[in-house]
Design a protein around this motif. Structure first.
Motif, PDB file in Angstrom:
ATOM      1  N   VAL A  98      -5.845  -3.181  -9.414  1.00 13.20           N
ATOM      2  CA  VAL A  98      -5.287  -1.853  -9.126  1.00 13.20           C
ATOM      3  C   VAL A  98      -5.599  -1.423  -7.697  1.00 13.20           C
ATOM      4  O   VAL A  98      -4.794  -0.783  -7.021  1.00 13.20           O
ATOM      5  CB  VAL A  98      -5.865  -0.808 -10.124  1.00 13.20           C
TER       6      VAL A  98
ATOM      7  N   ASN B 226       3.032   4.365  -1.154  1.00 14.88           N
ATOM      8  CA  ASN B 226       2.987   5.201  -2.367  1.00 14.88           C
ATOM      9  C   ASN B 226       1.710   5.008  -3.176  1.00 14.88           C
ATOM     10  O   ASN B 226       1.655   5.320  -4.363  1.00 14.88           O
ATOM     11  CB  ASN B 226       4.214   4.963  -3.260  1.00 14.88           C
ATOM     12  N   LYS B 227       0.686   4.487  -2.521  1.00 21.13           N
ATOM     13  CA  LYS B 227      -0.633   4.314  -3.150  1.00 21.13           C
ATOM     14  C   LYS B 227      -1.703   4.902  -2.219  1.00 21.13           C
ATOM     15  O   LYS B 227      -2.102   6.041  -2.370  1.00 21.13           O
ATOM     16  CB  LYS B 227      -0.888   2.841  -3.468  1.00 21.13           C
ATOM     17  N   TYR B 228      -2.140   4.066  -1.260  1.00 24.42           N
ATOM     18  CA  TYR B 228      -3.134   4.552  -0.295  1.00 24.42           C
ATOM     19  C   TYR B 228      -2.504   5.446   0.777  1.00 24.42           C
ATOM     20  O   TYR B 228      -3.184   6.252   1.400  1.00 24.42           O
ATOM     21  CB  TYR B 228      -3.828   3.375   0.391  1.00 24.42           C
TER      22      TYR B 228
ATOM     23  N   LYS C 130      -4.770   8.924  -7.667  1.00 18.44           N
ATOM     24  CA  LYS C 130      -3.539   8.709  -8.440  1.00 18.44           C
ATOM     25  C   LYS C 130      -2.789  10.024  -8.668  1.00 18.44           C
ATOM     26  O   LYS C 130      -2.857  10.626  -9.720  1.00 18.44           O
ATOM     27  CB  LYS C 130      -3.860   7.999  -9.742  1.00 18.44           C
TER      28      LYS C 130
ATOM     29  N   ASN D 244      -4.954   8.402   1.342  1.00 20.82           N
ATOM     30  CA  ASN D 244      -4.963   9.059   0.036  1.00 20.82           C
ATOM     31  C   ASN D 244      -6.173   8.571  -0.773  1.00 20.82           C
ATOM     32  O   ASN D 244      -6.045   7.909  -1.806  1.00 20.82           O
ATOM     33  CB  ASN D 244      -3.639   8.734  -0.684  1.00 20.82           C
ATOM     34  N   THR D 245      -7.372   8.866  -0.233  1.00 19.11           N
ATOM     35  CA  THR D 245      -8.623   8.390  -0.833  1.00 19.11           C
ATOM     36  C   THR D 245      -9.679   9.486  -0.713  1.00 19.11           C
ATOM     37  O   THR D 245      -9.450  10.505  -0.080  1.00 19.11           O
ATOM     38  CB  THR D 245      -9.162   7.140  -0.099  1.00 19.11           C
TER      39      THR D 245
ATOM     40  N   LYS E 214       5.032   6.058   1.505  1.00 19.50           N
ATOM     41  CA  LYS E 214       5.851   4.887   1.819  1.00 19.50           C
ATOM     42  C   LYS E 214       6.219   4.836   3.303  1.00 19.50           C
ATOM     43  O   LYS E 214       6.129   3.791   3.951  1.00 19.50           O
ATOM     44  CB  LYS E 214       7.116   4.907   0.961  1.00 19.50           C
TER      45      LYS E 214
ATOM     46  N   PHE F  67       0.790  -1.231   0.000  1.00 19.60           N
ATOM     47  CA  PHE F  67       0.000   0.000   0.000  1.00 19.60           C
ATOM     48  C   PHE F  67       0.825   1.285   0.000  1.00 19.60           C
ATOM     49  O   PHE F  67       0.270   2.371  -0.133  1.00 19.60           O
ATOM     50  CB  PHE F  67      -0.951  -0.001   1.210  1.00 19.60           C
TER      51      PHE F  67
ATOM     52  N   TYR G 147      -7.453   4.436  -4.734  1.00 20.72           N
ATOM     53  CA  TYR G 147      -6.652   5.525  -4.162  1.00 20.72           C
ATOM     54  C   TYR G 147      -6.525   6.633  -5.199  1.00 20.72           C
ATOM     55  O   TYR G 147      -6.730   6.416  -6.393  1.00 20.72           O
ATOM     56  CB  TYR G 147      -5.275   5.028  -3.714  1.00 20.72           C
TER      57      TYR G 147
END
Length: 338
Positions: free
Chosen positions: A241, A109-111, A167, A157-158, A114, A107, A165
């Motif tokens: 994804v 660098n997405k949700y 982008k 990040n949503t 890092k 998750f 998430y």
């Protein structure tokens, strides 16, 4: 250090802003001393019910919601100072001292950024370790898990759920682990279940049953898959994804069978009053937002078991998508069972 109240979550269908209106009607048109909240969601309705009833029965079939109820409504004693010390130690941890883990591999660098994702995975492992080594009791375990859910909800990040998430570049290194504020439940009889509503409904008796089922095709176990994954911590393989695990815990209320399932529940309930909330997203342009049960179907089911009063209120509900629900209304049905 104790920051979060029970309704401090972004959650689809959250009724926290409608509670005064809902309970004003319930108190006026019902009588009783026991209250069953069978689709509890955030638990905000059950929290409000504490003000009026001696017995509260809380149910939801999501693992994460069940943990949250046990944390906020539980009866077991907990050590506030111990929990504060754990939270302080967690917040003092440096990223450089943490090893890569399941959560940041999947998750990061997405949700979440890092660094934050690595810290979330570390915190989850740390809570589990403290439980296994008997450093915390069951209530303290649930409080720490719930505190993690509430803390990450603030930085995710949503748009408010985990269907996808956003982008774009993710803000990072912003996680602060804050604790929840458990509720005062002294003198109240609290029972907590994690069951399908229809199975629980046929074996529980209560004066008032409150129904706020899912009304569209959006499965809550999929909308909140990341939170469910974090709470269960079985570290499953993830797909697509959105990084979801294989399907489980799926609700029939989000399928075309919903009217039949709702009717079945209403007819099984052993209670004096049934209270149902409903919002009029039925003509939504988005197919996933369209209600699986119509206003007329709800009314028909309720009228078959008793006499129903209907109330309505204009209300702009929490919508995480792009659909604009104009002239949106919330309806409240109160049925006195024959």
């Amino acid at each position: 250090m104790e920051k979060f109240n029970i309704n401090n979550r972004r959650y689809i269908g959250n009724k926290s802003k409608l509670l005064d209106w809902i309970f004003e009607k319930i108190k006026k048109y019902t009588k009783g001393n026991s209250f069953l909240d069978i689709f509890s969601g955030t638990g905000s309705v059950s929290k409000e019910a504490l003000n009026y009833y001696d017995e509260i029965i809380i149910n939801d079939f999501l693992f994460s919601n069940n943990v949250i109820y046990k944390a906020f409504f539980g009866k077991e004693d907990y050590d506030k100072q111990k929990l504060r010390k754990i939270a302080l130690d967690i917040n003092n941890k440096k990223f450089e001292d943490l090893k890569e883990n399941y959560f940041d591999k999947n998750f990061g660098n997405k949700y979440f950024g890092k660094r934050d994702a690595r810290k979330i995975g570390f915190i989850r492992d740390e809570i589990e370790k403290k439980k296994k080594e008997n450093e915390i009791n069951e209530r303290e375990y649930n409080i720490l898990l719930s505190s993690l859910v509430y803390s990450i909800d603030k930085i995710a990040n949503t748009v408010g759920h985990y269907e996808a998430y956003i982008k774009k570049s993710v803000r990072d290194n912003i996680l602060v682990f804050n604790l929840i504020k458990p509720l005062e439940t002294k003198g109240k009889k609290i029972t907590i279940f994690r069951e399908e509503a229809n199975k629980l409904g046929e074996k529980i008796k209560a004066d008032i049953v409150f129904l706020d089922p899912p009304y569209n095709s959006r499965q809550y176990s999929r909308f909140y898959h990341l939170i469910e994954n974090l709470i269960e911590w079985e570290k499953p393989e993830l797909f697509g994804v959105a990084l979801k695990p294989k399907e489980k815990n799926m609700s029939d209320y989000c399928r075309n069978t919903a009217p039949k399932v709702f009717d079945n529940l209403v007819k099984k309930l052993n209670c004096k009053y049934i209270v149902v909330t409903y919002n009029n997203t039925y003509n939504s342009k988005s197919s996933s937002s369209k209600n699986k049960i119509s206003f007329e179907e709800i009314l028909k089911s309720l009228n078959e078991v008793g006499k129903t009063k209907i109330f309505e209120k204009e209300y702009k509900f929490f919508n995480a998508g792009k659909t604009d629900f104009k002239a949106h209304k919330e309806f409240l049905f109160i049925t006195e069972v024959k």
